[in-house]
Design a protein around this motif. Structure first.
Motif, PDB file in Angstrom:
ATOM      1  N   ALA A 102       0.931  -1.183   0.082  1.00  0.00           N
ATOM      2  CA  ALA A 102       0.115   0.032   0.090  1.00  0.00           C
ATOM      3  C   ALA A 102       0.867   1.206   0.123  1.00  0.00           C
ATOM      4  O   ALA A 102       1.888   1.194   0.298  1.00  0.00           O
ATOM      5  N   GLU A 103       0.210   2.608  -0.373  1.00  0.00           N
ATOM      6  CA  GLU A 103       0.809   3.642  -0.419  1.00  0.00           C
ATOM      7  C   GLU A 103       0.638   4.425   1.059  1.00  0.00           C
ATOM      8  O   GLU A 103      -0.527   3.809   1.562  1.00  0.00           O
ATOM      9  N   ALA A 104       1.485   5.201   1.435  1.00  0.00           N
ATOM     10  CA  ALA A 104       1.008   5.950   2.736  1.00  0.00           C
ATOM     11  C   ALA A 104      -0.367   6.743   2.414  1.00  0.00           C
ATOM     12  O   ALA A 104      -0.489   7.375   1.405  1.00  0.00           O
ATOM     13  N   PRO A 105      -0.985   7.307   3.548  1.00  0.00           N
ATOM     14  CA  PRO A 105      -2.135   7.841   3.432  1.00  0.00           C
ATOM     15  C   PRO A 105      -1.465   9.404   2.705  1.00  0.00           C
ATOM     16  O   PRO A 105      -0.464   9.805   2.959  1.00  0.00           O
ATOM     17  N   ALA A 106      -2.372  10.248   1.996  1.00  0.00           N
ATOM     18  CA  ALA A 106      -1.858  11.197   1.352  1.00  0.00           C
ATOM     19  C   ALA A 106      -1.672  12.391   2.195  1.00  0.00           C
ATOM     20  O   ALA A 106      -0.647  13.269   1.864  1.00  0.00           O
ATOM     21  N   ASP A 107      -2.163  12.528   3.737  1.00  0.00           N
ATOM     22  CA  ASP A 107      -1.816  13.569   4.441  1.00  0.00           C
ATOM     23  C   ASP A 107      -0.665  13.093   5.377  1.00  0.00           C
ATOM     24  O   ASP A 107      -0.444  13.837   6.232  1.00  0.00           O
ATOM     25  N   ALA A 108       0.027  12.136   5.114  1.00  0.00           N
ATOM     26  CA  ALA A 108       1.128  11.596   6.054  1.00  0.00           C
ATOM     27  C   ALA A 108       2.444  12.557   6.016  1.00  0.00           C
ATOM     28  O   ALA A 108       2.568  12.919   4.923  1.00  0.00           O
ATOM     29  N   VAL A 109       2.820  12.845   7.003  1.00  0.00           N
ATOM     30  CA  VAL A 109       4.260  13.769   6.934  1.00  0.00           C
ATOM     31  C   VAL A 109       5.382  12.713   7.177  1.00  0.00           C
ATOM     32  O   VAL A 109       5.308  12.145   8.073  1.00  0.00           O
TER      33      VAL A 109
ATOM     34  N   MET B  64       7.115   7.868   8.732  1.00  0.00           N
ATOM     35  CA  MET B  64       5.982   9.070   8.650  1.00  0.00           C
ATOM     36  C   MET B  64       5.239   9.232   9.896  1.00  0.00           C
ATOM     37  O   MET B  64       5.133   8.003  10.519  1.00  0.00           O
ATOM     38  N   ASN B  65       4.445   9.964  10.229  1.00  0.00           N
ATOM     39  CA  ASN B  65       3.467  10.324  11.123  1.00  0.00           C
ATOM     40  C   ASN B  65       2.359   9.251  11.332  1.00  0.00           C
ATOM     41  O   ASN B  65       2.067   8.805  12.310  1.00  0.00           O
ATOM     42  N   ALA B  66       2.194   8.787  10.049  1.00  0.00           N
ATOM     43  CA  ALA B  66       1.251   7.536   9.941  1.00  0.00           C
ATOM     44  C   ALA B  66       1.859   6.210  10.014  1.00  0.00           C
ATOM     45  O   ALA B  66       0.739   5.213   9.986  1.00  0.00           O
ATOM     46  N   GLY B  67       3.088   5.826   9.820  1.00  0.00           N
ATOM     47  CA  GLY B  67       3.442   4.625   9.916  1.00  0.00           C
ATOM     48  C   GLY B  67       4.803   4.555   9.242  1.00  0.00           C
ATOM     49  O   GLY B  67       5.542   5.471   9.095  1.00  0.00           O
ATOM     50  N   VAL B  68       5.338   3.190   8.813  1.00  0.00           N
ATOM     51  CA  VAL B  68       6.729   3.124   8.270  1.00  0.00           C
ATOM     52  C   VAL B  68       6.391   2.485   6.770  1.00  0.00           C
ATOM     53  O   VAL B  68       5.732   1.549   6.674  1.00  0.00           O
ATOM     54  N   ALA B  69       7.108   3.030   5.705  1.00  0.00           N
ATOM     55  CA  ALA B  69       7.443   2.805   4.398  1.00  0.00           C
ATOM     56  C   ALA B  69       8.067   1.893   4.146  1.00  0.00           C
ATOM     57  O   ALA B  69       9.311   2.542   4.506  1.00  0.00           O
ATOM     58  N   LEU B  70       8.165   0.763   3.556  1.00  0.00           N
ATOM     59  CA  LEU B  70       9.435  -0.011   3.069  1.00  0.00           C
ATOM     60  C   LEU B  70       9.428   0.013   1.604  1.00  0.00           C
ATOM     61  O   LEU B  70       8.580  -0.589   0.972  1.00  0.00           O
TER      62      LEU B  70
END
Length: 176
Positions: free
Chosen positions: A40-47, A85-91
């Motif tokens: 998945a992609e991170a949410p659009a508002d993730a910082v 990101m404030n919403a999680g971790v992207a790998l």
């Protein structure tokens, strides 16, 4: 024994060992078939908090660093870009679509020394414990430039803080 017989015996042994390895991996793939990587992609508002380059080492069963899980996309070691990101971790693993672990699925983060195919200096790996459905898994990462402490601290910084104790602390001893 002739030279040709020895060569034939060595080739037969190699074929048997390769066949056993393939059979074991297929069994492991069937066992772990219910576990799906969070593509998945991170949410659009993730910082974005921070970004790290390094290596993805392995994903294992929780608290079993020598038991690799055969999850599609997470089965093999590769280069990685880790975006906190404030919403999680992207790998972002080489040759794989982006995987995003939401902060709600992150159980804990700490540092480790041993994973299935890697032994490093004490605390040289980051162990990210997270949920796939209701199963807790550990993903091991190795930061290349910034170091494992910086990566672990960045991930820990996005986790919700533990609640304060419900009963007030009563000073004892000389602090009273």
């Amino acid at each position: 024994m002739t030279r040709e017989m020895v060569i034939a015996l060595m080739i037969a042994l190699a074929v048997v060992l390769i066949a056993l390895g393939v059979w074991a991996w297929l069994r492991r793939t069937r066992r772990d078939g219910g576990l799906v990587a969070p593509i998945a992609e991170a949410p659009a508002d993730a910082v974005v908090v921070d970004r790290f380059e390094g290596f993805y080492v392995a994903t294992t069963a929780h608290d079993a660093p020598l038991e690799r899980l055969a999850i599609r996309g997470l089965g093999f070691r590769s280069r990685a870009a880790v975006t906190v990101m404030n919403a999680g971790v992207a790998l972002d693993l080489t040759g794989q679509p982006r995987m995003f672990v939401p902060v709600a699925d992150i159980v804990s983060v700490d540092r480790a020394t041993v994973a299935i195919d890697r032994v490093v200096e004490p605390g040289g790996l980051v162990r990210l414990s997270w949920l796939i459905g209701d199963v807790t898994v550990d993903t091991f990462l190795r930061a290349q430039d910034a170091g494992s402490r910086a990566l672990a601290d960045a991930i820990a910084g996005i986790l919700p803080r533990p609640l304060e104790p419900s009963t007030p602390t009563i000073p004892t001893g000389t602090d009273a």
